[in-house]
Design a protein around this motif. Sequence first.
Motif, PDB file in Angstrom:
ATOM      1  N   UNK A  35      49.003  39.905  52.093  1.00  0.00           N
ATOM      2  CA  UNK A  35      48.187  41.126  52.145  1.00  0.00           C
ATOM      3  C   UNK A  35      49.021  42.326  51.715  1.00  0.00           C
ATOM      4  N   UNK A  36      50.266  42.387  52.202  1.00  0.00           N
ATOM      5  CA  UNK A  36      51.155  43.457  51.779  1.00  0.00           C
ATOM      6  C   UNK A  36      51.516  43.358  50.313  1.00  0.00           C
ATOM      7  N   UNK A  37      51.654  42.131  49.803  1.00  0.00           N
ATOM      8  CA  UNK A  37      51.943  41.931  48.375  1.00  0.00           C
ATOM      9  C   UNK A  37      50.808  42.522  47.534  1.00  0.00           C
ATOM     10  N   UNK A  38      49.577  42.300  47.966  1.00  0.00           N
ATOM     11  CA  UNK A  38      48.444  42.891  47.250  1.00  0.00           C
ATOM     12  C   UNK A  38      48.497  44.405  47.265  1.00  0.00           C
ATOM     13  N   UNK A  39      48.919  44.962  48.405  1.00  0.00           N
ATOM     14  CA  UNK A  39      49.018  46.408  48.506  1.00  0.00           C
ATOM     15  C   UNK A  39      50.040  47.011  47.564  1.00  0.00           C
ATOM     16  N   UNK A  40      51.056  46.224  47.172  1.00  0.00           N
ATOM     17  CA  UNK A  40      52.103  46.733  46.279  1.00  0.00           C
ATOM     18  C   UNK A  40      51.558  47.176  44.928  1.00  0.00           C
ATOM     19  N   UNK A  41      50.389  46.661  44.552  1.00  0.00           N
ATOM     20  CA  UNK A  41      49.817  47.025  43.250  1.00  0.00           C
ATOM     21  C   UNK A  41      49.426  48.503  43.180  1.00  0.00           C
ATOM     22  N   UNK A  42      49.342  49.192  44.336  1.00  0.00           N
ATOM     23  CA  UNK A  42      48.996  50.618  44.291  1.00  0.00           C
ATOM     24  C   UNK A  42      50.086  51.432  43.607  1.00  0.00           C
ATOM     25  N   UNK A  43      51.300  50.888  43.531  1.00  0.00           N
ATOM     26  CA  UNK A  43      52.364  51.629  42.845  1.00  0.00           C
ATOM     27  C   UNK A  43      52.050  51.822  41.364  1.00  0.00           C
ATOM     28  N   UNK A  44      51.149  50.987  40.836  1.00  0.00           N
ATOM     29  CA  UNK A  44      50.734  51.152  39.443  1.00  0.00           C
ATOM     30  C   UNK A  44      49.893  52.408  39.255  1.00  0.00           C
ATOM     31  N   UNK A  45      49.365  52.963  40.354  1.00  0.00           N
ATOM     32  CA  UNK A  45      48.489  54.131  40.261  1.00  0.00           C
ATOM     33  C   UNK A  45      49.240  55.448  40.372  1.00  0.00           C
ATOM     34  N   UNK A  46      50.556  55.384  40.617  1.00  0.00           N
ATOM     35  CA  UNK A  46      51.285  56.626  40.887  1.00  0.00           C
ATOM     36  C   UNK A  46      51.215  57.625  39.731  1.00  0.00           C
ATOM     37  N   UNK A  47      51.245  57.136  38.508  1.00  0.00           N
ATOM     38  CA  UNK A  47      51.232  58.024  37.343  1.00  0.00           C
ATOM     39  C   UNK A  47      49.901  57.956  36.584  1.00  0.00           C
ATOM     40  N   UNK A  48      48.882  57.416  37.237  1.00  0.00           N
ATOM     41  CA  UNK A  48      47.584  57.276  36.578  1.00  0.00           C
ATOM     42  C   UNK A  48      46.835  58.605  36.575  1.00  0.00           C
ATOM     43  N   UNK A  49      45.963  58.757  35.593  1.00  0.00           N
ATOM     44  CA  UNK A  49      45.127  59.951  35.522  1.00  0.00           C
ATOM     45  C   UNK A  49      44.054  59.887  36.599  1.00  0.00           C
ATOM     46  N   UNK A  50      43.487  61.048  36.996  1.00  0.00           N
ATOM     47  CA  UNK A  50      42.427  61.035  38.004  1.00  0.00           C
ATOM     48  C   UNK A  50      41.230  60.162  37.613  1.00  0.00           C
ATOM     49  N   UNK A  51      40.905  60.146  36.320  1.00  0.00           N
ATOM     50  CA  UNK A  51      39.786  59.322  35.866  1.00  0.00           C
ATOM     51  C   UNK A  51      40.079  57.845  36.074  1.00  0.00           C
ATOM     52  N   UNK A  52      41.314  57.437  35.746  1.00  0.00           N
ATOM     53  CA  UNK A  52      41.688  56.038  35.930  1.00  0.00           C
ATOM     54  C   UNK A  52      41.748  55.689  37.406  1.00  0.00           C
ATOM     55  N   UNK A  53      42.236  56.591  38.240  1.00  0.00           N
ATOM     56  CA  UNK A  53      42.312  56.360  39.670  1.00  0.00           C
ATOM     57  C   UNK A  53      40.934  56.087  40.254  1.00  0.00           C
ATOM     58  N   UNK A  54      39.962  56.896  39.842  1.00  0.00           N
ATOM     59  CA  UNK A  54      38.604  56.722  40.371  1.00  0.00           C
ATOM     60  C   UNK A  54      38.016  55.387  39.925  1.00  0.00           C
ATOM     61  N   UNK A  55      38.281  55.005  38.669  1.00  0.00           N
ATOM     62  CA  UNK A  55      37.780  53.729  38.178  1.00  0.00           C
ATOM     63  C   UNK A  55      38.380  52.552  38.915  1.00  0.00           C
ATOM     64  N   UNK A  56      39.695  52.595  39.110  1.00  0.00           N
ATOM     65  CA  UNK A  56      40.373  51.496  39.812  1.00  0.00           C
ATOM     66  C   UNK A  56      39.916  51.431  41.262  1.00  0.00           C
ATOM     67  N   UNK A  57      39.744  52.588  41.899  1.00  0.00           N
ATOM     68  CA  UNK A  57      39.284  52.605  43.287  1.00  0.00           C
ATOM     69  C   UNK A  57      37.883  52.014  43.407  1.00  0.00           C
ATOM     70  N   UNK A  58      36.995  52.387  42.479  1.00  0.00           N
ATOM     71  CA  UNK A  58      35.643  51.826  42.489  1.00  0.00           C
ATOM     72  C   UNK A  58      35.698  50.313  42.326  1.00  0.00           C
TER      73      UNK A  58
END
Length: 273
Positions: A35-58
């Motif tokens: 479960x924590x390993x899956x959470x590590x993928x959020x580090x890919x969002x650190x430099x993402x644009x707001x538009x990309x962040x919203x898409x990935x979150x959805x």
Amino acid sequence: MDNAEGHKQLAEHIGFGNHEFVLPLIYSLLAGLSTGVGGLFVFLLRNASPKMEMGVTAMMLGTAAAAMVTVSIVDLFWHISYEIGLNHTLLCSWAGAATVLALKFFGPAVLPALKSAEENAESRLWRVGLVTALTLTAHNFPEGMAVAISTMGSATLGLKLTVAIALHNIPEGLAIACPLIMSRQYSSLGAVGVAMLSGLSEPIGALLTLFFFRNVITQEWIDHALAFVGGVMMAVAVAELLPEAQRLQRPWMTALGVISGAVIMGASLYALD
């Protein structure tokens, strides 16, 4: 050679001592840490644009919702209902769903923080992330019990169960961490930490089963608990995750998440059979 002696020898062979409980605890810990390993993928969002962040979150909210619905339906009606009966399964699942709905409607009156979480998108994402974490924590706990009981019966069956659980825990971890980091109230590390803590309920469930409740908890008891948690997950998916995904106005990403969640969870459940 009996199962207990086999567990001792296998655990000693891989360098973890020779107690019969070592192997079940290792398996449950590995499943939970995924479960924590899956959470590590959020580090890919650190430099993402707001538009990309919203898409990935959805997408992640859709993935989590579909995963919860899939595991609830498959486990409830294809497995648990055969073990404890349809009436008991429905009663437990309805009780779980009613608990979630009661907290949703009456919780803000008791906890003002929940009421303020309705005011803006970031607060809602914070609430969704925490609700998802609590729901999956409750789901992981009886899974840890199941891993312990299965491994004590057969190391091979325990390993198979561990791998299948680990596979579907990875997207669950991302589904917890993604809305939390999007809420701006958690750092990337903090969001991963919450996902990791959620997964650790799995080895805790195994630990309690092995050391305290081994002669008390039966598979039937675990099936009733999973049926209750199944109702909780269904309600959270329908009342929390999908509505929040729709609010982000990324329908194609939400749909992609729903399809991905159903496929991933379906494949991991198939591996359990």
